[in-house]
Design an enzyme around this catalytic site. Sequence first.
Site, short mmCIF file in Angstrom:
data_model
loop_
_atom_site.label_atom_id
_atom_site.label_comp_id
_atom_site.label_asym_id
_atom_site.label_seq_id
_atom_site.Cartn_x
_atom_site.Cartn_y
_atom_site.Cartn_z
N ASP A 47 6.29 1.85 7.23
CA ASP A 47 4.90 1.10 6.53
C ASP A 47 3.78 2.24 5.97
OD1 ASP A 47 2.79 0.02 6.79
OD2 ASP A 47 1.62 0.89 8.90
N HIS A 56 0.81 -1.26 -0.17
CA HIS A 56 -0.15 0.17 -0.02
C HIS A 56 0.89 0.96 -0.21
CE1 HIS A 56 0.28 0.44 4.44
NE2 HIS A 56 0.56 0.25 5.07
N GLU A 92 -5.50 1.83 2.28
CA GLU A 92 -5.27 0.56 2.81
C GLU A 92 -5.07 0.63 4.21
OE1 GLU A 92 -3.39 -2.63 5.92
OE2 GLU A 92 -2.35 -0.71 5.36
N GLU A 93 -4.24 2.03 5.44
CA GLU A 93 -5.01 2.55 6.10
C GLU A 93 -6.60 2.79 7.08
OE1 GLU A 93 -2.61 1.80 8.40
OE2 GLU A 93 -0.59 2.24 7.57
N ASP A 151 3.81 -6.12 3.47
CA ASP A 151 3.49 -5.05 4.28
C ASP A 151 5.02 -4.54 5.64
OD1 ASP A 151 2.68 -2.58 5.78
OD2 ASP A 151 0.21 -3.15 5.12
N HIS A 186 3.04 3.86 13.72
CA HIS A 186 1.88 5.24 12.86
C HIS A 186 2.03 6.03 13.98
CE1 HIS A 186 -1.65 2.34 11.21
NE2 HIS A 186 -0.25 1.88 10.45
ZN ZN Z 1 0.93 -1.02 6.66
#
Ligand code: ZN
Length: 355
Positions: free
Chosen positions: A179, A76, A208-209, A231, A322
């Site tokens: 990520d 992604h 994706e998130e 990923d 994140h």
């Molecule tokens: Zn990811």
Amino acid sequence: MPTFGNAQLKLLERLCNVIAISGDEGEVRKIVLEEVKPYADEVKVDALGNVLATKFGRAKNRTRPRAPFRVMLDAHMDEVGFMIVADDGEGLYRFETIGGMDVRGLVGKQVFVGKERTPAVIGARPVHLMDADERTKKVPLDALRIDVGPSGKAKPGDRAGFATRFRRVGQSIMSKSIDDRIGVATLIELFRQALPDIDLCAAFSVQEEIGLRGAKVAAQYFNPDLAIAIDSTPANDLPLHDGSENMTYNTKLGFGPAIYIADGSTLHDPRLVRFLQETAEAEGIPYQFRQPGGGGTDSGAIQRSLAGIPTVSVSVPHRYTHSPISISRVEDWKNTINLLHAALKRVTPQLIAIR
Ligand SMILES: [Zn+2]
């Protein structure tokens, strides 16, 4: 083994330093198109913004008389961040988080806002001016503002992303968007160095998130025989504060690519799990199993597309998911590319012929 060195790290750096919050992936898309076009037989950008690149196997150009076997690889392009939702005047803006984020870690963080990358800060009331009760509580998101200053301009819908720059420190890679730019860079490398026996379908997916949205459409477009989502997954491997053994590490840095058995969105195809494990062992590539639990990858959407697609996930582990900066190890990335490259070399239709 595929080549790995400075060129790959430079590509990752470029990918990590642009901002591509879900739904606004243009900056990464630009780099991906530039990198894959020279190697692709077909490239398409679909309505959602996915980049869908195909490299046909030999069957297509008739040097081998067998039906092409289609393998989809997915990574992604989007990253977590923020979206401006309202103007409070004086350069202060209300915002929503895009993707799962811990609001406690946001105060004082530097961000870039909008296409012009206007520098800004996420602000809240200072701790000195909070009463005792407030100090023990979580700061609610609606108490935070993105502060661009009175001369800065933003508008609802603008995205904001962490301003952190990519860094390589010894064996570590540090970035706001490991990520999943590390997956995007992996997929670009695999695509460039692809082997001729299969149709390689590369999906650089969007959104994706916020719920695996792009990958679902991409899987329908490609209709592959099997799929692998690439990923980056949390390593929860810090020592426990009470000195007991950390049994909930999810993955650990330095232990190689993480092969998934199960996560919050997918029971990964056991034939493909075994295949990756056997490939790693045959090639002497270190690997680990991601511990089953919450979280998920695009595999959750791909597996349930069309009439069902055999799917597995492989991730490069990183710490501090994140957040403004995550950390991975160069070796883990290299071994992930090696494992997937070896897997593409060994994959055959028989692998999924019998359930
Ligand atoms: Zn990811």
